[in-house]
Design a protein around this motif. Structure first.
Motif, mmCIF file in Angstrom:
data_model
loop_
_atom_site.group_PDB
_atom_site.id
_atom_site.type_symbol
_atom_site.label_atom_id
_atom_site.label_comp_id
_atom_site.label_asym_id
_atom_site.label_seq_id
_atom_site.Cartn_x
_atom_site.Cartn_y
_atom_site.Cartn_z
ATOM 1 N N VAL A 11 0.867 -1.180 0.000
ATOM 2 C CA VAL A 11 0.000 0.000 0.000
ATOM 3 C C VAL A 11 0.905 1.231 0.000
ATOM 4 C CG1 VAL A 11 -1.758 1.275 1.281
ATOM 5 C CG2 VAL A 11 -1.802 -1.233 1.258
ATOM 6 N N LYS A 15 -1.143 7.046 0.539
ATOM 7 C CA LYS A 15 -2.540 6.717 0.839
ATOM 8 C C LYS A 15 -2.750 6.523 2.340
ATOM 9 C CE LYS A 15 -3.639 4.938 -3.702
ATOM 10 N NZ LYS A 15 -4.307 3.907 -4.490
ATOM 11 N N ILE A 16 -1.770 5.944 2.997
ATOM 12 C CA ILE A 16 -1.855 5.790 4.458
ATOM 13 C C ILE A 16 -1.825 7.178 5.108
ATOM 14 C CG2 ILE A 16 -0.713 4.877 6.521
ATOM 15 C CD1 ILE A 16 -2.102 2.760 4.704
ATOM 16 N N MET A 19 -5.152 8.765 5.015
ATOM 17 C CA MET A 19 -6.031 8.203 6.047
ATOM 18 C C MET A 19 -5.713 8.795 7.426
ATOM 19 S SD MET A 19 -6.064 4.238 4.781
ATOM 20 C CE MET A 19 -7.158 3.676 6.088
ATOM 21 N N ALA A 65 -3.775 -8.671 5.641
ATOM 22 C CA ALA A 65 -3.678 -7.228 5.401
ATOM 23 C C ALA A 65 -2.225 -6.763 5.453
ATOM 24 C CB ALA A 65 -4.507 -6.464 6.428
ATOM 25 N N LEU A 141 -11.474 5.243 7.599
ATOM 26 C CA LEU A 141 -12.069 4.189 6.763
ATOM 27 C C LEU A 141 -12.573 4.778 5.443
ATOM 28 C CD1 LEU A 141 -14.154 2.197 9.394
ATOM 29 C CD2 LEU A 141 -12.345 1.245 7.970
ATOM 30 N N GLY A 144 -9.745 5.789 3.185
ATOM 31 C CA GLY A 144 -9.137 4.614 2.566
ATOM 32 C C GLY A 144 -9.946 4.118 1.378
ATOM 33 N N LEU A 149 -8.675 1.702 -1.594
ATOM 34 C CA LEU A 149 -8.165 0.623 -0.756
ATOM 35 C C LEU A 149 -9.300 -0.203 -0.168
ATOM 36 C CD1 LEU A 149 -5.554 2.782 1.188
ATOM 37 C CD2 LEU A 149 -5.066 1.121 -0.626
ATOM 38 N N VAL A 151 -10.553 -1.780 3.313
ATOM 39 C CA VAL A 151 -10.327 -1.488 4.721
ATOM 40 C C VAL A 151 -11.280 -2.289 5.592
ATOM 41 C CG1 VAL A 151 -9.432 0.851 4.341
ATOM 42 C CG2 VAL A 151 -11.882 0.505 4.624
ATOM 43 N N LEU A 177 -7.157 -1.043 12.277
ATOM 44 C CA LEU A 177 -7.688 -0.731 10.951
ATOM 45 C C LEU A 177 -6.805 -1.475 9.966
ATOM 46 C CD1 LEU A 177 -9.549 0.809 9.072
ATOM 47 C CD2 LEU A 177 -8.177 2.844 9.447
ATOM 48 N N VAL A 179 -5.647 -2.568 6.265
ATOM 49 C CA VAL A 179 -5.619 -1.849 4.992
ATOM 50 C C VAL A 179 -4.877 -2.656 3.949
ATOM 51 C CG1 VAL A 179 -4.994 0.333 3.877
ATOM 52 C CG2 VAL A 179 -5.498 0.315 6.336
#
Length: 181
Positions: A11, A15-16, A19, A65, A141, A144, A149, A151, A177, A179
């Motif tokens: 990932v 993008k993280i 979030m 994940a 969430l 994401g 993504l 989640v 969480l 992902v």
């Protein structure tokens, strides 16, 4: 809630970060920002620690994940800030003097008469903190999903999460969480 991930597809950190920013910007009482997060790439977590975090419902998804974001409710938040975040909002005009806001108002009224007593009523305090932390988690969430993504909010072993990560005693383990794609 996605429960099956492509375990070897990484990932993107960007993008993280999106979030995490969604969590940070979520609405919260008294600007306390109760939610704390620890981001872990599954492959970098030692297997013995990963096994400690598993519960019967979370075992498969923790294995699949690629990214785990462990979420905690920081009950020490209000006492650490003592109204400093509110003073920052006064300084930038978000809490306007025309509505009675000032550093003196925060120091002499808001903190001693509202915030500090709130921390002494553990049930009420927990309810406020958990509600705000839950709202922030759900903002992450949604962010994401918006980033394409998969989640899933899940529950790690609540008895060992604090120990595995060595967090302060006033951090209450809440969720993980998960992902990935």
């Amino acid at each position: 809630s996605i429960r099956f991930f492509e375990p070897d597809k990484p990932v993107e950190r960007e993008k993280i970060q999106i979030m995490l920013e969604a969590m940070r910007l979520a609405s919260c009482a008294v600007q306390a920002h109760w939610l704390r997060a620890i981001v872990v790439e599954r492959d970098k977590l030692p297997p013995e620690k990963l096994n400690q975090l598993k519960t019967p419902v979370a075992a498969l998804t923790l294995d699949l994940a690629p990214v785990h974001i462990y979420l905690f409710c920081d009950l020490g938040s209000v006492n650490r800030i003592k109204g400093s975040r509110l003073k920052e909002l006064v300084d930038v005009g978000a809490l306007a003097p025309t509505h009675g806001w000032s550093h003196k108002f925060v120091d002499e009224f808001v903190y001693p008469q509202i915030l500090e007593p709130m921390t002494k009523n553990l049930q009420g305090y927990m309810a406020a903190a958990v509600a705000d932390a839950g709202g922030a988690a759900h903002m992450a969430l949604l962010a994401g999903v918006d980033e394409g993504l998969g989640v899933c909010l899940n529950t790690p072993n609540p008895f060992l999460t604090r120990q595995v990560f060595g967090v302060p005693e006033d951090w209450v383990p809440m969720w993980v969480l998960l992902v990935g794609y």
